[in-house]
Design a protein around this motif. Structure first.
Motif, PDB file in Angstrom:
ATOM      1  N   UNK A  26       0.964  -1.402   0.059  1.00 43.77           N
ATOM      2  CA  UNK A  26       0.212  -0.067   0.315  1.00 43.77           C
ATOM      3  C   UNK A  26       0.753   1.188  -0.070  1.00 43.77           C
ATOM      4  N   UNK A  27       1.954   0.991   0.439  1.00 42.79           N
ATOM      5  CA  UNK A  27       2.827   2.593   0.598  1.00 42.79           C
ATOM      6  C   UNK A  27       3.310   2.661  -0.670  1.00 42.79           C
ATOM      7  N   UNK A  28       2.813   1.860  -2.020  1.00 45.94           N
ATOM      8  CA  UNK A  28       3.321   2.524  -3.526  1.00 45.94           C
ATOM      9  C   UNK A  28       1.897   4.082  -3.519  1.00 45.94           C
ATOM     10  N   UNK A  29       0.932   4.011  -2.748  1.00 45.48           N
ATOM     11  CA  UNK A  29       0.457   5.011  -3.393  1.00 45.48           C
ATOM     12  C   UNK A  29       1.213   6.508  -3.728  1.00 45.48           C
ATOM     13  N   UNK A  30       2.260   6.232  -2.327  1.00 46.76           N
ATOM     14  CA  UNK A  30       2.952   7.889  -2.601  1.00 46.76           C
ATOM     15  C   UNK A  30       4.201   8.332  -4.079  1.00 46.76           C
ATOM     16  N   UNK A  31       3.967   6.976  -4.609  1.00 46.59           N
ATOM     17  CA  UNK A  31       4.966   7.283  -5.423  1.00 46.59           C
ATOM     18  C   UNK A  31       4.891   8.000  -6.716  1.00 46.59           C
ATOM     19  N   UNK A  32       5.886   8.944  -7.721  1.00 42.41           N
ATOM     20  CA  UNK A  32       5.261   9.212  -8.448  1.00 42.41           C
ATOM     21  C   UNK A  32       4.702   8.350  -9.235  1.00 42.41           C
ATOM     22  N   UNK A  33       4.935   7.473  -9.772  1.00 40.43           N
ATOM     23  CA  UNK A  33       4.769   6.069 -11.327  1.00 40.43           C
ATOM     24  C   UNK A  33       3.466   6.416 -10.367  1.00 40.43           C
ATOM     25  N   UNK A  75       1.367   8.347  -8.414  1.00 44.44           N
ATOM     26  CA  UNK A  75       0.120   9.569  -8.871  1.00 44.44           C
ATOM     27  C   UNK A  75       0.403   9.778 -10.975  1.00 44.44           C
ATOM     28  N   UNK A  76       0.861   9.342 -11.750  1.00 39.39           N
ATOM     29  CA  UNK A  76       1.116  10.040 -13.120  1.00 39.39           C
ATOM     30  C   UNK A  76       0.232   8.779 -13.215  1.00 39.39           C
ATOM     31  N   UNK A  77      -0.044   7.719 -12.936  1.00 41.74           N
ATOM     32  CA  UNK A  77      -0.911   6.680 -13.455  1.00 41.74           C
ATOM     33  C   UNK A  77      -2.454   6.881 -13.078  1.00 41.74           C
ATOM     34  N   UNK A  78      -2.471   7.504 -12.222  1.00 39.38           N
ATOM     35  CA  UNK A  78      -4.343   7.583 -11.070  1.00 39.38           C
ATOM     36  C   UNK A  78      -4.206   9.623 -12.225  1.00 39.38           C
ATOM     37  N   UNK A  79      -2.881  10.269 -12.693  1.00 37.31           N
ATOM     38  CA  UNK A  79      -3.627  11.366 -13.175  1.00 37.31           C
ATOM     39  C   UNK A  79      -3.877  10.961 -14.664  1.00 37.31           C
ATOM     40  N   UNK A  80      -3.579   9.640 -14.848  1.00 41.59           N
ATOM     41  CA  UNK A  80      -4.215   9.188 -15.970  1.00 41.59           C
ATOM     42  C   UNK A  80      -5.415   8.815 -16.907  1.00 41.59           C
ATOM     43  N   UNK A  81      -5.926   7.678 -15.431  1.00 40.66           N
ATOM     44  CA  UNK A  81      -7.132   7.195 -15.522  1.00 40.66           C
ATOM     45  C   UNK A  81      -7.483   8.570 -15.841  1.00 40.66           C
ATOM     46  N   UNK A  82      -7.731   8.896 -14.529  1.00 38.72           N
ATOM     47  CA  UNK A  82      -8.763   9.799 -14.127  1.00 38.72           C
ATOM     48  C   UNK A  82      -9.260  11.380 -14.733  1.00 38.72           C
ATOM     49  N   UNK A  83      -8.579  11.739 -15.307  1.00 37.32           N
ATOM     50  CA  UNK A  83      -8.320  12.097 -16.794  1.00 37.32           C
ATOM     51  C   UNK A  83      -9.699  12.376 -17.790  1.00 37.32           C
TER      52      UNK A  83
END
Lengths: 251, 266
Positions: free
Chosen positions: B232-239, B241-249
């Motif tokens: 679960x600690x992976x949620x704070x990594x830039x990678x 975040x980038x995935x989350x931003x791409x999907x959310x857009x």
């Protein structure tokens, strides 16, 4: 509030069998008092005496057997028919749309008015069984149908996902899922079948306890009348109580 | 050389709308999942992701198109497919062991194997000590473990999960999500996981499909290049975040479209 007071409050030591026994004693005492006040009511002792001597009489035992057999057959037929009709009503939307008003309406009818109609069709011994079935049928039918409708939808999905056949669905899912309403229906049907049979016997029958009560009343033999009433009440009371306890123990 | 796990070809599902126009829940979906891969579907509510899953499970017939599992077509529910539901599907009159054995019992697995396999699965999902407990004595998360163990005990090659954590609280979701990943890395089923939770989808899977609002299409496919042994600690990594931003857009517009459509319909 301190922890100690919570602790003591949580443990009211009620002894249920002792309470029931005290209640029984109270009922007998009130009965005995009523018997002192009215000559129509025999004392508890006279009544039990009459019951014991009645059972020494082969003729009386024949009446007991006739009523018991009729109630048993009526209960079994009502149970079988009630479960089958309840399943149809609970499972099929179309059966429900067509027959639900009929079931609700007929459940509200005083079924005993049909007795004169049943007599020429089913004869004396058959009619009281049919009357018992009519009385006992509805609680099972209604409880089974309602139980099926209240089943969580995910049970059906689960059954389909493992390719359960209809017999597996019935025995492994439906029957255990509706066990509580089903047992409620069984308990109500047991007592109402007896009501139907004894009620019918009051009107017309050859052998049966309803007739025995009515004859004792006609002859002014109140201890005999009361003895048979006591027998009917005790048996119905105990059967209902046992079924109720089984129902409550069911998970 | 990768083997086919789930193949979805040109799949469409329409519902007769009664008096209204027919509703197209799924439209022209063609996707493949290699065997032993973990794929999540995200999408706005009402987008047809559950419908898609039901069709893959064989519970529902498609209007057009077909499904293949391990190279063989799906014509109805079969034992290659294991389902985990959103709702609590444990049977309250059965103990944990009997609940876990339920599917095997219906499928006609030999009695001795039922007991052994049920115990293996109970150990796998971490319910040792609760074998004789009834569902009423278990928490929502534990009941969902029982349901998972029951499905795994049927030894399916494909695991379909329809928002299995939706009814659980946040902490239980995270813990159970990690458990499902650990179990998957051990058992290596092909998994199709439906959720509306973006970070859950990224955290769990190797690939995320984004589904549009009605008619449901797959409008984006994102490979998740995070380490296999992530936690679960992976949620704070830039990678992440980038995935989350791409999907959310992508998802944002669809969610808004769905929101508007549902509010005007009501």
């Amino acid at each position: 509030m301190t922890a100690a007071s919570v602790h003591t409050r949580r443990r009211p030591r009620i002894n249920v069998p002792a309470g029931s026994f005290l209640l029984l004693l109270l009922v007998i005492l009130l009965w005995w008092l009523a018997a002192q006040l009215s000559f129509v009511i025999p004392t508890p002792a006279d009544t039990v005496g009459a019951l014991v001597s009645n059972f020494g009489d082969a003729d009386y035992r024949r009446h007991v057997e006739a009523t018991a057999a009729a109630v048993l057959v009526a209960f079994l037929v009502a149970g079988l028919l009630g479960v089958l009709l309840g399943l149809a009503l609970g499972l099929s939307k179309w059966v429900r749309i067509i027959f639900e008003p009929l079931v609700v309406g007929f459940n509200g009818v005083p079924k005993i008015v049909l007795y004169p109609v049943l007599l020429p069709i089913f004869s004396l011994s058959g009619s009281k069984i049919v009357m018992g079935v009519l009385f006992g049928l509805f609680p099972i039918l209604i409880n089974v149908a309602a139980g099926i409708r209240d089943m969580p939808a995910v049970y059906w999905k689960l059954a389909r996902s493992v390719n359960a056949n209809w017999w597996q669905v019935l025995t492994q899912i439906i029957v255990p899922a509706i066990r509580r309403p089903l047992l409620t229906g069984v308990r109500l049907a047991a007592s109402l079948s007896a009501v139907g049979v004894v009620l019918a016997e009051f009107f017309s029958t050859r052998f049966g306890l309803g007739r025995v009560v009515l004859r004792a009343y006609g002859n002014g033999n109140y201890p005999d009348m009361m003895a048979t009433i006591l027998l009917l009440i005790s048996v119905a009371f105990i059967v209902s109580l046992l079924l109720w306890r089984w129902e409550r123990k069911t998970r | 050389m990768s083997q086919p796990g789930i193949q979805i070809s040109d799949l469409s599902v329409e519902f007769a709308g009664g008096d209204a126009d027919p509703v197209t829940a799924v439209s022209g979906v063609s996707q493949e999942i290699d065997a032993h891969r973990f794929v999540s579907i995200v999408g706005p509510s009402g987008c047809g992701k559950s419908t898609l899953l039901n069709v893959v499970a064989g519970l529902q017939q498609p209007t057009a198109g077909s499904i293949m599992i391990d190279g063989k077509p799906v014509t109805g529910p079969d034992r290659r497919i294991g389902l985990v539901f959103q709702e609590d599907s444990t049977l309250p009159w059965k103990t944990t062991t009997d609940n876990v054995a339920f599917g095997m019992r219906i499928l006609g697995v030999a009695k001795r194997d039922q007991q052994r396999r049920a115990q293996e699965m109970i150990d796998l999902v971490g319910l040792q000590g609760f074998e004789q407990s009834y569902p009423a004595m278990l928490s929502g998360g534990m009941r969902q473990r029982v349901a998972l163990a029951r499905t795994l005990a049927q030894q399916p090659s494909v695991l379909l999960m329809d928002e299995p954590f939706a009814a659980l609280d946040q902490q239980t979701r995270i813990l159970l999500g990690a458990e499902v990943r650990r179990i998957w890395r051990q058992t290596k089923q092909t998994v199709l996981f439906v959720t509306h939770d973006l970070s859950e989808a990224i955290l769990m899977s190797q690939q995320v499909w984004v589904m549009s609002y009605r008619p449901g299409r797959i409008i984006d496919v994102i490979d998740v290049d995070l380490p296999d042994d992530r936690d679960a600690s992976v949620v704070s990594t830039p990678a992440f975040n980038e995935l989350q931003n791409r999907i959310w857009s992508t998802l944002q517009q669809e969610a808004m479209r769905g929101f508007v459509a549902e509010s005007t319909a009501a």
